[in-house]
Design an enzyme around this catalytic site. Structure first.
Site, PDB file in Angstrom:
ATOM      1  N   THR A   1       0.818  -1.207   0.000  1.00  0.00           N
ATOM      2  CA  THR A   1       0.000   0.000   0.000  1.00  0.00           C
ATOM      3  C   THR A   1       0.860   1.269   0.000  1.00  0.00           C
ATOM      4  OG1 THR A   1      -1.499   1.292   1.409  1.00  0.00           O
ATOM      5  CG2 THR A   1      -0.127  -0.306   2.529  1.00  0.00           C
TER       6      THR A   1
ATOM      7  N   TYR B   1      -1.708  -0.565  11.067  1.00  0.00           N
ATOM      8  CA  TYR B   1      -1.939  -1.181   9.746  1.00  0.00           C
ATOM      9  C   TYR B   1      -0.738  -0.954   8.824  1.00  0.00           C
ATOM     10  CZ  TYR B   1      -3.374  -1.445   4.855  1.00  0.00           C
ATOM     11  OH  TYR B   1      -3.403  -1.710   3.507  1.00  0.00           O
TER      12      TYR B   1
ATOM     13  N   LYS C   1       2.161  -3.509   7.169  1.00  0.00           N
ATOM     14  CA  LYS C   1       2.365  -3.697   5.726  1.00  0.00           C
ATOM     15  C   LYS C   1       3.821  -3.386   5.344  1.00  0.00           C
ATOM     16  CE  LYS C   1      -0.477  -4.533   3.083  1.00  0.00           C
ATOM     17  NZ  LYS C   1      -1.017  -5.848   2.622  1.00  0.00           N
TER      18      LYS C   1
HETATM   19  P1  NAD Z   1     -10.314  -6.697   2.201  1.00  0.00           P
HETATM   20  O1  NAD Z   1     -10.308  -6.476   3.672  1.00  0.00           O
HETATM   21  O2  NAD Z   1     -11.528  -6.380   1.431  1.00  0.00           O
HETATM   22  O3  NAD Z   1      -9.949  -8.222   1.900  1.00  0.00           O
HETATM   23  C1  NAD Z   1      -8.981  -8.932   2.636  1.00  0.00           C
HETATM   24  C2  NAD Z   1      -9.262 -10.416   2.447  1.00  0.00           C
HETATM   25  O4  NAD Z   1      -8.264 -11.154   3.176  1.00  0.00           O
HETATM   26  C3  NAD Z   1     -10.624 -10.880   2.999  1.00  0.00           C
HETATM   27  O5  NAD Z   1     -11.252 -11.711   2.063  1.00  0.00           O
HETATM   28  C4  NAD Z   1     -10.272 -11.649   4.261  1.00  0.00           C
HETATM   29  O6  NAD Z   1     -11.195 -12.701   4.548  1.00  0.00           O
HETATM   30  C5  NAD Z   1      -8.907 -12.212   3.891  1.00  0.00           C
HETATM   31  N1  NAD Z   1      -8.082 -12.523   5.052  1.00  0.00           N
HETATM   32  C6  NAD Z   1      -7.833 -11.724   6.130  1.00  0.00           C
HETATM   33  N2  NAD Z   1      -7.026 -12.375   6.987  1.00  0.00           N
HETATM   34  C7  NAD Z   1      -6.756 -13.596   6.443  1.00  0.00           C
HETATM   35  C8  NAD Z   1      -5.963 -14.694   6.842  1.00  0.00           C
HETATM   36  N3  NAD Z   1      -5.303 -14.678   7.992  1.00  0.00           N
HETATM   37  N4  NAD Z   1      -5.915 -15.776   6.040  1.00  0.00           N
HETATM   38  C9  NAD Z   1      -6.603 -15.813   4.869  1.00  0.00           C
HETATM   39  N5  NAD Z   1      -7.375 -14.793   4.438  1.00  0.00           N
HETATM   40  C10 NAD Z   1      -7.436 -13.701   5.215  1.00  0.00           C
HETATM   41  O7  NAD Z   1      -9.048  -5.911   1.669  1.00  0.00           O
HETATM   42  P2  NAD Z   1      -8.823  -5.230   0.257  1.00  0.00           P
HETATM   43  O8  NAD Z   1      -9.249  -3.826   0.336  1.00  0.00           O
HETATM   44  O9  NAD Z   1      -9.344  -6.118  -0.807  1.00  0.00           O
HETATM   45  O10 NAD Z   1      -7.230  -5.231   0.246  1.00  0.00           O
HETATM   46  C11 NAD Z   1      -6.513  -6.316  -0.325  1.00  0.00           C
HETATM   47  C12 NAD Z   1      -5.030  -6.030  -0.184  1.00  0.00           C
HETATM   48  O11 NAD Z   1      -4.720  -4.798  -0.821  1.00  0.00           O
HETATM   49  C13 NAD Z   1      -4.567  -5.871   1.267  1.00  0.00           C
HETATM   50  O12 NAD Z   1      -3.303  -6.454   1.382  1.00  0.00           O
HETATM   51  C14 NAD Z   1      -4.469  -4.371   1.469  1.00  0.00           C
HETATM   52  O13 NAD Z   1      -3.476  -4.067   2.429  1.00  0.00           O
HETATM   53  C15 NAD Z   1      -4.057  -3.923   0.077  1.00  0.00           C
HETATM   54  N6  NAD Z   1      -4.448  -2.572  -0.324  1.00  0.00           N
HETATM   55  C16 NAD Z   1      -5.761  -2.177  -0.269  1.00  0.00           C
HETATM   56  C17 NAD Z   1      -6.122  -0.913  -0.737  1.00  0.00           C
HETATM   57  C18 NAD Z   1      -7.557  -0.425  -0.710  1.00  0.00           C
HETATM   58  O14 NAD Z   1      -7.790   0.739  -1.005  1.00  0.00           O
HETATM   59  N7  NAD Z   1      -8.534  -1.255  -0.400  1.00  0.00           N
HETATM   60  C19 NAD Z   1      -5.145  -0.061  -1.261  1.00  0.00           C
HETATM   61  C20 NAD Z   1      -3.806  -0.485  -1.267  1.00  0.00           C
HETATM   62  C21 NAD Z   1      -3.480  -1.749  -0.814  1.00  0.00           C
HETATM   63  O1  DAU Z   2      -4.106   4.230   0.781  1.00  0.00           O
HETATM   64  C1  DAU Z   2      -4.361   2.869   0.649  1.00  0.00           C
HETATM   65  C2  DAU Z   2      -5.175   2.385   1.827  1.00  0.00           C
HETATM   66  O2  DAU Z   2      -6.476   2.914   1.659  1.00  0.00           O
HETATM   67  C3  DAU Z   2      -5.217   0.874   1.947  1.00  0.00           C
HETATM   68  O3  DAU Z   2      -3.937   0.377   2.180  1.00  0.00           O
HETATM   69  C4  DAU Z   2      -6.167   0.449   3.078  1.00  0.00           C
HETATM   70  O4  DAU Z   2      -6.299  -0.961   3.093  1.00  0.00           O
HETATM   71  C5  DAU Z   2      -7.534   1.065   2.820  1.00  0.00           C
HETATM   72  O5  DAU Z   2      -8.390   0.776   3.900  1.00  0.00           O
HETATM   73  C6  DAU Z   2      -7.419   2.581   2.650  1.00  0.00           C
HETATM   74  O6  DAU Z   2      -7.061   3.226   3.900  1.00  0.00           O
HETATM   75  P1  DAU Z   2      -7.717   4.625   4.348  1.00  0.00           P
HETATM   76  O7  DAU Z   2      -7.582   4.763   5.802  1.00  0.00           O
HETATM   77  O8  DAU Z   2      -7.220   5.731   3.489  1.00  0.00           O
HETATM   78  O9  DAU Z   2      -9.251   4.324   3.897  1.00  0.00           O
HETATM   79  P2  DAU Z   2     -10.639   4.649   4.617  1.00  0.00           P
HETATM   80  O10 DAU Z   2     -11.695   4.405   3.591  1.00  0.00           O
HETATM   81  O11 DAU Z   2     -10.747   3.992   5.934  1.00  0.00           O
HETATM   82  O12 DAU Z   2     -10.535   6.219   4.863  1.00  0.00           O
HETATM   83  C7  DAU Z   2     -10.361   7.132   3.782  1.00  0.00           C
HETATM   84  C8  DAU Z   2     -10.273   8.526   4.375  1.00  0.00           C
HETATM   85  O13 DAU Z   2     -11.572   8.878   4.893  1.00  0.00           O
HETATM   86  C9  DAU Z   2      -9.314   8.659   5.553  1.00  0.00           C
HETATM   87  O14 DAU Z   2      -8.728   9.940   5.505  1.00  0.00           O
HETATM   88  C10 DAU Z   2     -10.219   8.552   6.782  1.00  0.00           C
HETATM   89  C11 DAU Z   2     -11.519   9.163   6.295  1.00  0.00           C
HETATM   90  N1  DAU Z   2     -12.756   8.623   6.880  1.00  0.00           N
HETATM   91  C12 DAU Z   2     -12.934   7.273   6.846  1.00  0.00           C
HETATM   92  C13 DAU Z   2     -14.100   6.700   7.358  1.00  0.00           C
HETATM   93  C14 DAU Z   2     -14.290   5.207   7.351  1.00  0.00           C
HETATM   94  C15 DAU Z   2     -13.729   9.474   7.381  1.00  0.00           C
HETATM   95  O15 DAU Z   2     -13.561  10.698   7.376  1.00  0.00           O
HETATM   96  N2  DAU Z   2     -14.872   8.908   7.870  1.00  0.00           N
HETATM   97  C16 DAU Z   2     -15.096   7.561   7.895  1.00  0.00           C
HETATM   98  O16 DAU Z   2     -16.165   7.121   8.395  1.00  0.00           O
END
Ligand code: NAD
Ligand code: DAU
Length: 344
Positions: free
Chosen positions: A126, A153, A157
């Protein structure tokens, strides 16, 4: 046909990745997922019967399970690790879960790689590992920028990234890493800002904005990330890290207002609440390396895909009820209520 393992493929990005690959490429995919919270069988129902796909319920924290699985399965080419605890707010409340899955889980997969059970490992990381920028900063993080994570978090990572790179160097293993910005799109669990805002707005409930709402995130449509991940998996240079950003930086407040406008809802739903501790101000990525080396190009525009995402949640409101369990309801109601109460 190459056989690959996707871990965490029932989550948001993982399920979008599998859907894209099954629809566009020839791979045989085994999805290992613990089905935890954001990982729902609802996310993978659509392709559960596809002949090139198999689901195995399992936990990457469990080394014995992984070893038995890889001893049984032959000829696995590579593993793409999406499995993680992914929500920053939860990492502040339950840090241990994050250390266990995001660090030890990755260590387990690397140990399986070191034993020769597969060839290539892609760790999904991330942009949060770089820490944050000042609001008015013009800087963009490059792949060799220092790692300065600020939350449990992001530090978990960053740890996994460092361990993965050390395994590449020490044991000459084929490892690549992607670091993307904030993803949005269908199947994102509604603890994250965009789906949460859409769902609260549809129910005419208060939308919690942390702090002053000026924090900036760079929003990347999930299918562009999925395309980039596949490209890195197929063509990325061993031992390399690739940033995947979108140049769609926008403040949380402006983003929420944009969603309310799409839904024709009143801005009075916006409620400023207690800030997230150690809340990163701004992320911004320099993604020139993946463009230059792997010819990657994002193809989706921000506003049309945001509108499409809003439509998806409107049409799939039942999906939310199906994937939210009682434990999550209790956690979320408590977290949400406390934030509103503490501000007032
Ligand atoms: P998510 O939380 O939607 O999905 C995570 C998945 O991992 C789930 O299906 C969960 O059941 C599974 N999981 C959790 N712990 C586990 C374990 N111990 N064994 C097996 N499975 C397990 O997350 P996401 O948003 O799809 O993110 C996926 C990856 O991308 C993560 O590594 C996250 O750090 C990274 N990432 C996410 C974002 C974002 O914006 N969502 C951005 C950058 C990086
Ligand atoms: O930047 C990549 C990351 O983006 C990933 O690695 C993470 O897995 C993913 O969860 C995400 O993290 P953020 O903390 O940026 O995402 P989130 O949607 O939780 O929050 C986005 C922004 O909005 C952050 O500045 C916090 C704010 N926020 C979030 C929530 C849930 C609010 O203001 N209100 C809320 O209720």
């Amino acid at each position: 046909m190459k056989k690959i393992v996707v871990t965490g493929g029932a989550g948001f990005i993982g399920s979008n990745f599998i859907r894209y690959v099954l629809n566009n490429r020839e791979y045989s995919i085994i999805n290992i997922d613990q089905l935890l919270l954001s990982g729902s069988s609802e996310n993978i129902r659509e392709f559960s019967k596809n002949r090139n796909y198999r689901f195995v319920k399992g936990d990457i924290r469990d080394f014995d399970f992984l070893l038995k699985f890889f001893q049984r399965e032959k000829k696995i080419f590579g593993v793409i690790n999406f499995a993680a605890q992914s929500h920053v707010d939860r990492s502040i409340i339950f840090p241990k879960d994050f250390m266990d899955t995001n660090i030890l889980g990755v260590f387990n997969l690397l140990e399986i790689l070191r034993r020769g059970f597969f060839k290539r490992f892609l760790q999904i990381s991330t942009d949060e590992v770089y820490g944050d920028l000042k609001i008015d900063s013009k800087e963009k993080f490059k792949e060799d920028s220092p790692l300065k994570p600020n939350s449990p978090y992001s530090s978990s990572k960053a740890s996994a990234d460092l361990i993965s790179l050390s395994y590449h160097k020490t044991y000459d293993l084929d490892i690549v890493i992607t670091r993307s910005s904030n993803n949005f799109g269908p199947y994102q669990f509604p603890e994250k800002l965009i789906p949460l805002t859409i769902l609260k707005a549809l129910k005419n409930e208060k939308i919690p904005i942390y702090g002053d709402g000026k924090n900036v995130r760079d929003w990347l449509y999930v299918e562009d990330n999925v395309r980039a991940i596949l490209n890195v998996f197929e063509n990325g240079k061993r031992g390399s890290v690739y940033n995947i950003g979108a140049d769609n930086g926008i403040s949380n407040l402006d983003l929420v207002k944009m969603i309310l406008k799409i839904l024709k809802k009143d801005e009075c739903l916006i409620t400023f609440v207690k800030d997230r501790p150690s809340h990163d101000r701004k992320y911004s990525l320099d993604s020139s390396k993946i463009k230059r080396e792997l010819k990657h190009k994002n193809i989706f525009k921000f506003y049309p895909t945001l509108k499409k995402t809003v439509e998806w949640y409107k049409e799939n409101i039942k999906w939310v009820e199906k994937c939210i369990d009682e434990d999550f309801k209790k956690y979320y109601i408590k977290n949400y209520k406390e934030r509103l109460d503490e501000k007032n």
